[in-house]
Design a protein around this motif. Sequence first.
Motif, PDB file in Angstrom:
ATOM      1  N   LEU A 101       6.207 -12.902  29.954  1.00 49.32           N
ATOM      2  CA  LEU A 101       5.473 -11.637  29.951  1.00 49.32           C
ATOM      3  C   LEU A 101       5.980 -10.707  28.853  1.00 49.32           C
ATOM      4  O   LEU A 101       5.202  -9.950  28.264  1.00 49.32           O
ATOM      5  CB  LEU A 101       5.573 -10.962  31.318  1.00 49.32           C
ATOM      6  N   ASP A 102       7.266 -10.777  28.561  1.00 49.69           N
ATOM      7  CA  ASP A 102       7.826  -9.983  27.458  1.00 49.69           C
ATOM      8  C   ASP A 102       7.242 -10.456  26.134  1.00 49.69           C
ATOM      9  O   ASP A 102       6.848  -9.642  25.275  1.00 49.69           O
ATOM     10  CB  ASP A 102       9.348 -10.112  27.456  1.00 49.69           C
ATOM     11  N   ILE A 103       7.154 -11.764  25.949  1.00 50.12           N
ATOM     12  CA  ILE A 103       6.553 -12.310  24.730  1.00 50.12           C
ATOM     13  C   ILE A 103       5.104 -11.868  24.609  1.00 50.12           C
ATOM     14  O   ILE A 103       4.654 -11.435  23.537  1.00 50.12           O
ATOM     15  CB  ILE A 103       6.659 -13.855  24.736  1.00 50.12           C
ATOM     16  N   CYS A 104       4.353 -11.948  25.706  1.00 51.24           N
ATOM     17  CA  CYS A 104       2.949 -11.530  25.674  1.00 51.24           C
ATOM     18  C   CYS A 104       2.815 -10.056  25.310  1.00 51.24           C
ATOM     19  O   CYS A 104       1.919  -9.675  24.541  1.00 51.24           O
ATOM     20  CB  CYS A 104       2.295 -11.794  27.028  1.00 51.24           C
ATOM     21  N   SER A 105       3.705  -9.225  25.836  1.00 50.63           N
ATOM     22  CA  SER A 105       3.623  -7.790  25.559  1.00 50.63           C
ATOM     23  C   SER A 105       3.896  -7.495  24.094  1.00 50.63           C
ATOM     24  O   SER A 105       3.401  -6.495  23.547  1.00 50.63           O
ATOM     25  CB  SER A 105       4.612  -7.028  26.442  1.00 50.63           C
ATOM     26  N   ARG A 106       4.659  -8.357  23.437  1.00 52.15           N
ATOM     27  CA  ARG A 106       4.976  -8.150  22.024  1.00 52.15           C
ATOM     28  C   ARG A 106       3.907  -8.726  21.097  1.00 52.15           C
ATOM     29  O   ARG A 106       3.705  -8.227  19.983  1.00 52.15           O
ATOM     30  CB  ARG A 106       6.332  -8.782  21.688  1.00 52.15           C
ATOM     31  N   LEU A 107       3.236  -9.786  21.539  1.00 56.18           N
ATOM     32  CA  LEU A 107       2.287 -10.480  20.675  1.00 56.18           C
ATOM     33  C   LEU A 107       0.841 -10.050  20.892  1.00 56.18           C
ATOM     34  O   LEU A 107       0.031 -10.115  19.967  1.00 56.18           O
ATOM     35  CB  LEU A 107       2.392 -11.997  20.878  1.00 56.18           C
ATOM     36  N   ILE A 108       0.511  -9.631  22.110  1.00 56.95           N
ATOM     37  CA  ILE A 108      -0.861  -9.264  22.428  1.00 56.95           C
ATOM     38  C   ILE A 108      -0.964  -7.743  22.511  1.00 56.95           C
ATOM     39  O   ILE A 108      -0.236  -7.110  23.275  1.00 56.95           O
ATOM     40  CB  ILE A 108      -1.314  -9.909  23.755  1.00 56.95           C
ATOM     41  N   SER A 109      -1.870  -7.184  21.736  1.00 57.95           N
ATOM     42  CA  SER A 109      -2.046  -5.731  21.722  1.00 57.95           C
ATOM     43  C   SER A 109      -2.607  -5.252  23.053  1.00 57.95           C
ATOM     44  O   SER A 109      -3.423  -5.928  23.681  1.00 57.95           O
ATOM     45  CB  SER A 109      -2.988  -5.329  20.587  1.00 57.95           C
ATOM     46  N   GLY A 110      -2.182  -4.061  23.470  1.00 57.25           N
ATOM     47  CA  GLY A 110      -2.645  -3.521  24.746  1.00 57.25           C
ATOM     48  C   GLY A 110      -1.913  -4.197  25.885  1.00 57.25           C
ATOM     49  O   GLY A 110      -0.711  -4.033  26.041  1.00 57.25           O
ATOM     50  N   TYR A 111      -2.638  -4.973  26.676  1.00 58.11           N
ATOM     51  CA  TYR A 111      -1.995  -5.739  27.741  1.00 58.11           C
ATOM     52  C   TYR A 111      -2.685  -7.081  27.877  1.00 58.11           C
ATOM     53  O   TYR A 111      -3.806  -7.279  27.412  1.00 58.11           O
ATOM     54  CB  TYR A 111      -2.004  -4.976  29.072  1.00 58.11           C
ATOM     55  N   ALA A 112      -1.994  -8.020  28.508  1.00 58.58           N
ATOM     56  CA  ALA A 112      -2.499  -9.386  28.646  1.00 58.58           C
ATOM     57  C   ALA A 112      -3.027  -9.630  30.048  1.00 58.58           C
ATOM     58  O   ALA A 112      -2.525  -9.076  31.028  1.00 58.58           O
ATOM     59  CB  ALA A 112      -1.393 -10.386  28.324  1.00 58.58           C
ATOM     60  N   VAL A 113      -4.031 -10.487  30.133  1.00 56.98           N
ATOM     61  CA  VAL A 113      -4.591 -10.944  31.396  1.00 56.98           C
ATOM     62  C   VAL A 113      -4.368 -12.450  31.497  1.00 56.98           C
ATOM     63  O   VAL A 113      -4.539 -13.179  30.508  1.00 56.98           O
ATOM     64  CB  VAL A 113      -6.101 -10.627  31.478  1.00 56.98           C
ATOM     65  N   LEU A 114      -3.963 -12.910  32.671  1.00 55.06           N
ATOM     66  CA  LEU A 114      -3.822 -14.340  32.879  1.00 55.06           C
ATOM     67  C   LEU A 114      -5.214 -14.968  32.924  1.00 55.06           C
ATOM     68  O   LEU A 114      -5.995 -14.701  33.831  1.00 55.06           O
ATOM     69  CB  LEU A 114      -3.065 -14.628  34.181  1.00 55.06           C
ATOM     70  N   ASN A 115      -5.518 -15.765  31.934  1.00 59.63           N
ATOM     71  CA  ASN A 115      -6.834 -16.381  31.832  1.00 59.63           C
ATOM     72  C   ASN A 115      -6.939 -17.640  32.678  1.00 59.63           C
ATOM     73  O   ASN A 115      -7.997 -17.927  33.250  1.00 59.63           O
ATOM     74  CB  ASN A 115      -7.130 -16.711  30.366  1.00 59.63           C
ATOM     75  N   GLN A 116      -5.849 -18.382  32.773  1.00 57.76           N
ATOM     76  CA  GLN A 116      -5.872 -19.645  33.512  1.00 57.76           C
ATOM     77  C   GLN A 116      -4.457 -20.137  33.771  1.00 57.76           C
ATOM     78  O   GLN A 116      -3.524 -19.805  33.038  1.00 57.76           O
ATOM     79  CB  GLN A 116      -6.647 -20.717  32.747  1.00 57.76           C
ATOM     80  N   GLN A 117      -4.315 -20.928  34.824  1.00 56.79           N
ATOM     81  CA  GLN A 117      -3.090 -21.673  35.101  1.00 56.79           C
ATOM     82  C   GLN A 117      -3.500 -23.052  35.578  1.00 56.79           C
ATOM     83  O   GLN A 117      -4.280 -23.179  36.535  1.00 56.79           O
ATOM     84  CB  GLN A 117      -2.230 -21.000  36.170  1.00 56.79           C
ATOM     85  N   ASN A 118      -3.016 -24.075  34.925  1.00 57.10           N
ATOM     86  CA  ASN A 118      -3.382 -25.439  35.261  1.00 57.10           C
ATOM     87  C   ASN A 118      -2.157 -26.349  35.239  1.00 57.10           C
ATOM     88  O   ASN A 118      -1.387 -26.338  34.267  1.00 57.10           O
ATOM     89  CB  ASN A 118      -4.411 -25.992  34.269  1.00 57.10           C
ATOM     90  N   GLY A 119      -1.989 -27.121  36.307  1.00 53.38           N
ATOM     91  CA  GLY A 119      -1.018 -28.195  36.264  1.00 53.38           C
ATOM     92  C   GLY A 119      -1.591 -29.337  35.437  1.00 53.38           C
ATOM     93  O   GLY A 119      -2.782 -29.651  35.546  1.00 53.38           O
ATOM     94  N   ILE A 120      -0.762 -29.942  34.596  1.00 49.60           N
ATOM     95  CA  ILE A 120      -1.231 -30.994  33.691  1.00 49.60           C
ATOM     96  C   ILE A 120      -0.316 -32.210  33.812  1.00 49.60           C
ATOM     97  O   ILE A 120       0.908 -32.097  33.756  1.00 49.60           O
ATOM     98  CB  ILE A 120      -1.241 -30.508  32.230  1.00 49.60           C
ATOM     99  N   VAL A 121      -0.937 -33.365  33.969  1.00 54.17           N
ATOM    100  CA  VAL A 121      -0.205 -34.623  34.039  1.00 54.17           C
ATOM    101  C   VAL A 121      -0.573 -35.475  32.831  1.00 54.17           C
ATOM    102  O   VAL A 121      -1.752 -35.768  32.598  1.00 54.17           O
ATOM    103  CB  VAL A 121      -0.537 -35.401  35.333  1.00 54.17           C
ATOM    104  N   ASN A 122       0.434 -35.843  32.047  1.00 53.02           N
ATOM    105  CA  ASN A 122       0.237 -36.814  30.976  1.00 53.02           C
ATOM    106  C   ASN A 122       0.574 -38.173  31.579  1.00 53.02           C
ATOM    107  O   ASN A 122       1.741 -38.461  31.864  1.00 53.02           O
ATOM    108  CB  ASN A 122       1.153 -36.495  29.793  1.00 53.02           C
ATOM    109  N   PRO A 123      -0.436 -39.035  31.812  1.00 50.98           N
ATOM    110  CA  PRO A 123      -0.213 -40.258  32.584  1.00 50.98           C
ATOM    111  C   PRO A 123       0.646 -41.279  31.841  1.00 50.98           C
ATOM    112  O   PRO A 123       0.703 -41.277  30.605  1.00 50.98           O
ATOM    113  CB  PRO A 123      -1.630 -40.782  32.815  1.00 50.98           C
ATOM    114  N   PRO A 124       1.305 -42.154  32.578  1.00 51.06           N
ATOM    115  CA  PRO A 124       2.205 -43.143  31.968  1.00 51.06           C
ATOM    116  C   PRO A 124       1.445 -44.314  31.337  1.00 51.06           C
ATOM    117  O   PRO A 124       0.218 -44.393  31.411  1.00 51.06           O
ATOM    118  CB  PRO A 124       3.049 -43.604  33.150  1.00 51.06           C
TER     119      PRO A 124
END
Length: 276
Positions: A101-124
């Motif tokens: 969140l600190d990184i987002c506050s420094r890189l994104i002007s104004g404030y950031a919104v969580l657009n998505q959260q996804n678990g990701i599996v890279n299969p074997p």
Amino acid sequence: MNTLQNDGPQRYGVLEQSQSTNEVEKTCESVRQLGYGVIDGGYSREQLGMLASAFDRAQAAYAAGHGGVDALRSIDEHNTIRLPLANDPVFLELATNSGILDICSRLISGYAVLNQQNGIVNPPYGKPYNQGAWHRDLPYQHFVSSRPLAINALFCLDAFTLENGATMVLPASHRQEAFPSDHFVTTQALPIAAPAGSFIVLDCMVFHSGGVNTTARPRRAVNHVYTIPLIRQQIDLPRALGDDFTSDSKLRRLLGYDVRQPESVAEYLAARPKKS
């Protein structure tokens, strides 16, 4: 006059220089310049074990709740867990990691919104998956901006290695509108090795892809995209979570409760701040 420096890289004719004195600032500088960076998430081995167990539970529950693995495979969704924070608070804590969140506050002007959260599996065993092609996390867009519009924070639940399909990036491609030539991709693609518990942070306009996992174990990660408030969420989080999900004003802003689309003119007017 001797213009050479005694500390740090030797240079001359330099009047201005960026400063990076801590890990957040170093990661931000790397993202600005190259489009990517890596930062430790600050989790203990015990916490990582808890997150891994929660991930495996979430994957099983997600399949059971959406018609089974075969049904998800038929739409190429069997290696993804959409919005795990809706069902387990440990993933909400992950999405609110203070360093990210600190990184987002420094890189994104104004404030950031969580657009998505996804678990990701890279299969074997080298099996293909839907993140294994080159893409931007704002797909189908061919423009560049002077400041990031969105930040990707990919949490490495397992270590990312060359063998298990470390994320590949095209450095600084967030500065170029078009996808680079095949020759450039072949010669300049860079794998990002990262330890378990770290975040790979990307400018969402940098081209990247998942590598091929040649090991016998799946490689697990949890992806987060944080955007400027103007960009529509992948899933309407306030609607999915419900209005009573949290009363914390900062968390509600992060989850998009402050930028919901009005359903009528009356609702729009009611949300307008009154002038004093």
